[in-house]
Scaffold this active site. Sequence first.
Site, PDB file in Angstrom:
ATOM      1  N   TYR A  51     -47.957  53.326 -32.004  1.00  0.00           N
ATOM      2  CA  TYR A  51     -48.768  54.299 -32.757  1.00  0.00           C
ATOM      3  C   TYR A  51     -48.427  54.350 -34.254  1.00  0.00           C
ATOM      4  CZ  TYR A  51     -49.816  56.511 -28.169  1.00  0.00           C
ATOM      5  OH  TYR A  51     -50.191  56.777 -26.884  1.00  0.00           O
ATOM      6  N   HIS A 107     -45.560  51.428 -21.584  1.00  0.00           N
ATOM      7  CA  HIS A 107     -46.870  51.897 -22.056  1.00  0.00           C
ATOM      8  C   HIS A 107     -48.047  51.443 -21.182  1.00  0.00           C
ATOM      9  CE1 HIS A 107     -48.821  53.296 -26.050  1.00  0.00           C
ATOM     10  NE2 HIS A 107     -49.653  53.516 -25.063  1.00  0.00           N
TER      11      HIS A 107
HETATM   12  P1  NAP Z   1     -57.430  63.888 -27.291  1.00  0.00           P
HETATM   13  O1  NAP Z   1     -56.210  64.706 -27.447  1.00  0.00           O
HETATM   14  O2  NAP Z   1     -58.163  63.892 -26.014  1.00  0.00           O
HETATM   15  O3  NAP Z   1     -58.466  64.234 -28.450  1.00  0.00           O
HETATM   16  C1  NAP Z   1     -58.126  64.156 -29.808  1.00  0.00           C
HETATM   17  C2  NAP Z   1     -59.380  64.373 -30.617  1.00  0.00           C
HETATM   18  O4  NAP Z   1     -59.823  65.720 -30.447  1.00  0.00           O
HETATM   19  C3  NAP Z   1     -59.151  64.184 -32.097  1.00  0.00           C
HETATM   20  O5  NAP Z   1     -60.347  63.690 -32.660  1.00  0.00           O
HETATM   21  C4  NAP Z   1     -58.872  65.599 -32.586  1.00  0.00           C
HETATM   22  O6  NAP Z   1     -59.211  65.772 -33.946  1.00  0.00           O
HETATM   23  C5  NAP Z   1     -59.811  66.386 -31.720  1.00  0.00           C
HETATM   24  N1  NAP Z   1     -59.349  67.766 -31.493  1.00  0.00           N
HETATM   25  C6  NAP Z   1     -58.120  68.163 -31.156  1.00  0.00           C
HETATM   26  N2  NAP Z   1     -58.085  69.508 -31.010  1.00  0.00           N
HETATM   27  C7  NAP Z   1     -59.340  69.956 -31.279  1.00  0.00           C
HETATM   28  C8  NAP Z   1     -59.943  71.237 -31.313  1.00  0.00           C
HETATM   29  N3  NAP Z   1     -59.245  72.321 -31.018  1.00  0.00           N
HETATM   30  N4  NAP Z   1     -61.258  71.324 -31.656  1.00  0.00           N
HETATM   31  C9  NAP Z   1     -61.982  70.208 -31.955  1.00  0.00           C
HETATM   32  N5  NAP Z   1     -61.466  68.970 -31.945  1.00  0.00           N
HETATM   33  C10 NAP Z   1     -60.154  68.841 -31.599  1.00  0.00           C
HETATM   34  O7  NAP Z   1     -57.172  62.349 -27.623  1.00  0.00           O
HETATM   35  P2  NAP Z   1     -55.992  61.317 -27.590  1.00  0.00           P
HETATM   36  O8  NAP Z   1     -55.290  61.316 -28.880  1.00  0.00           O
HETATM   37  O9  NAP Z   1     -56.597  60.068 -27.074  1.00  0.00           O
HETATM   38  O10 NAP Z   1     -54.986  61.814 -26.436  1.00  0.00           O
HETATM   39  C11 NAP Z   1     -53.903  62.676 -26.681  1.00  0.00           C
HETATM   40  C12 NAP Z   1     -52.581  61.944 -26.686  1.00  0.00           C
HETATM   41  O11 NAP Z   1     -52.375  61.244 -25.463  1.00  0.00           O
HETATM   42  C13 NAP Z   1     -52.472  60.818 -27.728  1.00  0.00           C
HETATM   43  O12 NAP Z   1     -52.339  61.321 -29.024  1.00  0.00           O
HETATM   44  C14 NAP Z   1     -51.296  60.056 -27.193  1.00  0.00           C
HETATM   45  O13 NAP Z   1     -50.084  60.717 -27.479  1.00  0.00           O
HETATM   46  C15 NAP Z   1     -51.609  60.071 -25.703  1.00  0.00           C
HETATM   47  N6  NAP Z   1     -52.362  58.866 -25.269  1.00  0.00           N
HETATM   48  C16 NAP Z   1     -51.709  57.950 -24.522  1.00  0.00           C
HETATM   49  C17 NAP Z   1     -52.352  56.821 -24.097  1.00  0.00           C
HETATM   50  C18 NAP Z   1     -51.600  55.833 -23.258  1.00  0.00           C
HETATM   51  O14 NAP Z   1     -52.053  54.695 -23.095  1.00  0.00           O
HETATM   52  N7  NAP Z   1     -50.472  56.226 -22.706  1.00  0.00           N
HETATM   53  C19 NAP Z   1     -53.705  56.593 -24.402  1.00  0.00           C
HETATM   54  C20 NAP Z   1     -54.374  57.558 -25.156  1.00  0.00           C
HETATM   55  C21 NAP Z   1     -53.692  58.696 -25.569  1.00  0.00           C
HETATM   56  P3  NAP Z   1     -58.101  65.837 -35.110  1.00  0.00           P
HETATM   57  O15 NAP Z   1     -57.268  64.607 -34.992  1.00  0.00           O
HETATM   58  O16 NAP Z   1     -58.939  65.891 -36.339  1.00  0.00           O
HETATM   59  O17 NAP Z   1     -57.308  67.095 -34.902  1.00  0.00           O
END
Ligand code: NAP
Length: 282
Positions: A51, A107
């Site tokens: 990341y 991962h």
């Molecule tokens: P997510 O948390 O499902 O969504 C993030 C998105 O939602 C961003 O665009 C964020 O915008 C927006 N958001 C957050 N809070 C909000 C709110 N209260 N109102 C409106 N929009 C909001 O997506 P993700 O980053 O894919 O998943 C979360 C975490 O899971 C990752 O950061 C990572 O640590 C982990 N992950 C792991 C894997 C894996 O392969 N292990 C894959 C994907 C994700 P802003 O950024 O502008 O706040």
Amino acid sequence: MEMKEFNNIHQKISILGVGTWELSENVSENVKAIKYALDNGVNFIDTAEIYNTEPIVAQAIKGYDREKLFIASKVWPTHFHYDDILKACESSLKNLGTSYLDLYQLHWPNKSINIRETVSAMEKLVKDGKIRNIGISNFSLEEMKDAVSVMSKYELASNQVEYSLVTRDVESDGIFDYCKENKISLIAYSPLSHGKIFKNDGLVADISSIGKKYGKSPAQIAISWLLHKENTFPIPKASNLRHMAENIEAINIKLTMEDLSFLSELEQKYHFEPISKTHKKT
Ligand code: NAP
């Protein structure tokens, strides 16, 4: 902030974690948001070597009592040979400015490297005090069982998989039940479908119909739905303070059974494919 038992070694962490994939380019705002989470009872932060956000997490956790934090990182599958894992871990520790990780996760599975070799390096890291728990991510049920079967000294702590109210494949493919039965924590990534839930007007309207009753936003209701699942730790990502504060507020929502079942039915109407189905496996 409510704390919940993380795994079978009886460690408790905040029921809500913080994700850090694709944070915005405004690093000071990212740091401010993570600090806000820490100041409001969140102690679980998820990052990964891939990341490039480990240095941002390092900035955010500086000055906090390290023993009270639960820092999770991940090693990328091209580093799954024994020596490469040890090296990757050293590099993550350096990036994070810490002497140990609370959780180190594989991962994605890598079929070209024997899981026994990979797991033995992870066990060496636990033995040496570099990591406290071994986790996996994006492992199918069979891959998870294979990993468990080659662990000789320690138990598997967690599987991090995509899980949200519109992506519930882990419930039908056996991962949810296997984790629960074996006290392996389920870390729910992309709880807001990587932001995609906000782009579907019908879905937003349906979630909002419940949100209105509680005076809560769609993001809060989607996170709350996961918080009502046992053995599950959602890790939404928020790049700014406003989103972070809103997400943390979700912990106070108590959804009725009726509202939970309305939300649970949304998957049939809107199902979003998990990225693990489209990801090219190494
Ligand atoms: P997510 O948390 O499902 O969504 C993030 C998105 O939602 C961003 O665009 C964020 O915008 C927006 N958001 C957050 N809070 C909000 C709110 N209260 N109102 C409106 N929009 C909001 O997506 P993700 O980053 O894919 O998943 C979360 C975490 O899971 C990752 O950061 C990572 O640590 C982990 N992950 C792991 C894997 C894996 O392969 N292990 C894959 C994907 C994700 P802003 O950024 O502008 O706040």
